[in-house]
Design a protein around this motif. Structure first.
Motif, short mmCIF file in Angstrom:
data_model
loop_
_atom_site.label_atom_id
_atom_site.label_comp_id
_atom_site.label_asym_id
_atom_site.label_seq_id
_atom_site.Cartn_x
_atom_site.Cartn_y
_atom_site.Cartn_z
N THR A 1 -32.71 98.31 -40.06
CA THR A 1 -31.69 98.95 -40.90
C THR A 1 -30.74 97.92 -41.49
OG1 THR A 1 -31.80 100.92 -39.51
CG2 THR A 1 -29.86 100.68 -40.92
N ALA A 2 -30.37 96.93 -40.71
CA ALA A 2 -29.42 95.92 -41.16
C ALA A 2 -30.06 94.99 -42.19
CB ALA A 2 -28.91 95.12 -39.97
N SER A 3 -29.30 94.66 -43.23
CA SER A 3 -29.78 93.75 -44.26
C SER A 3 -30.03 92.37 -43.65
CB SER A 3 -28.74 93.65 -45.39
OG SER A 3 -29.15 92.72 -46.36
N GLY A 4 -31.15 91.78 -44.02
CA GLY A 4 -31.48 90.47 -43.51
C GLY A 4 -32.17 90.49 -42.16
N GLY A 5 -32.35 91.66 -41.59
CA GLY A 5 -33.00 91.74 -40.29
C GLY A 5 -34.48 91.44 -40.38
N VAL A 6 -35.02 90.85 -39.32
CA VAL A 6 -36.44 90.51 -39.25
C VAL A 6 -36.99 91.00 -37.92
CG1 VAL A 6 -38.17 88.67 -39.27
CG2 VAL A 6 -36.12 88.48 -40.71
N PRO A 7 -37.98 91.90 -37.93
CA PRO A 7 -38.56 92.39 -36.67
C PRO A 7 -39.22 91.26 -35.90
CG PRO A 7 -39.17 93.80 -38.52
CD PRO A 7 -38.57 92.56 -39.10
#
Length: 286
Positions: free
Chosen positions: A258-264
């Motif tokens: 959900t957060a911008s810039g997040g990477v799983p």
């Protein structure tokens, strides 16, 4: 006037014709086969595959596994919504003994997760080609379409084959492949093979690369794709495809934070997808 004797000659000719039709030899042997080349043996027909039916896809994944893959299910407070989320959505099919699939999509506070499971029972309509061989050919085609990178050698596994980006991704060096897509979901168009790690310096990038899996079923491979070119959260898709006899199973597991810039996290997602693959392979064998 005396008649000419034609009858004896006609009798001789008739006897010769009869002998030619029966194909009898002078020594009393068996008649010659008019087809030629028929040795009296029966052509060998390829064996059918091991499986004649398929598991019911929406019921093949238990609740505990879904809780692990789709954390948002446990966050649902409405029991009816939670039950619907567990049930999944069946894939449209006209013959559940040949194809069956199911998909789930659940939002949580931190990400949106998507899971799909597909079973395909391969049948060969060529008597000279077994169901297993037909399935093997189809699997190989899908593996080729996935465009997996070459396995890293021991000399590059320590980190020279990958470079860490600021967001913690590890991009395999030398792969140079964007990966194609195919109807099995093995590829990811518009994405790059960027297996991410936890950012730990001791992690071995080669262990997370898209690769062939030697310890799963008869044949298997894993693909890992991360969407590119966006300042928003990047979606990661982990795909596991395996073949057991004449059945091909495809698992596609995707997450977008959900957060911008997040990477799983690649390692975590691959581990979850692999565990599900082991469960489904056990259901087939059971």
């Amino acid at each position: 006037m005396q008649r000419k004797a034609y009858v004896p000659g006609a009798a001789v000719l008739l006897a010769a014709l009869l002998a030619g039709c029966t194909g009898a030899s002078d020594d009393g042997g068996s008649p010659t086969d008019s087809k030629g080349g028929d040795t009296g043996t029966t052509a060998v027909v390829a064996q059918p595959g091991k499986y004649r039916t398929l598991p019911e896809a929406c019921g093949a994944v238990d609740h505990d596994t879904l809780d692990s893959l789709l954390p948002g299910i446990e966050q649902l407070t409405d029991p009816a919504q939670q039950e619907t989320a567990y049930e999944g959505e069946a894939t449209l099919t006209y013959d559940t003994d040949r194809r069956d699939g199911c998909s789930w999509k659940v939002e949580s506070a931190s990400a949106t997760d998507h899971l799909s499971v597909g079973f395909e029972r391969v049948v060969s309509y060529d008597n000279a080609v077994s169901d297993d061989n037909k399935a093997e050919d189809l699997f190989t085609t899908r593996e080729t379409a996935a465009d997996l990178p070459e396995p890293a050698t021991s000399g590059t596994a320590s980190g020279t084959a990958a470079s860490s980006s600021p967001n913690g991704d590890a991009t395999p060096g030398g792969a140079g492949k964007s990966g194609g897509s195919d109807d099995s979901g093995a590829g990811g168009g518009g994405s790059e093979p960027t297996p991410s790690g936890s950012g730990s310096p001791s992690e071995t990038p080669a262990a997370l690369q898209p690769r062939v899996l030697d310890d799963l079923a008869d044949q298997a491979f894993l693909n890992d794709r991360l969407s590119t070119g966006s300042s928003t959260a990047r979606q990661r898709t982990v795909t596991v495809v395996f073949r057991t006899s004449n059945v091909i199973v495809t698992i596609e597991y995707a997450e977008q934070p959900t957060a911008s810039g997040g990477v799983p996290d690649s390692e975590e997602m691959q581990d979850r997808a692999r565990k599900l693959a082991d469960v489904l392979a056990g259901k087939l064998d059971g």
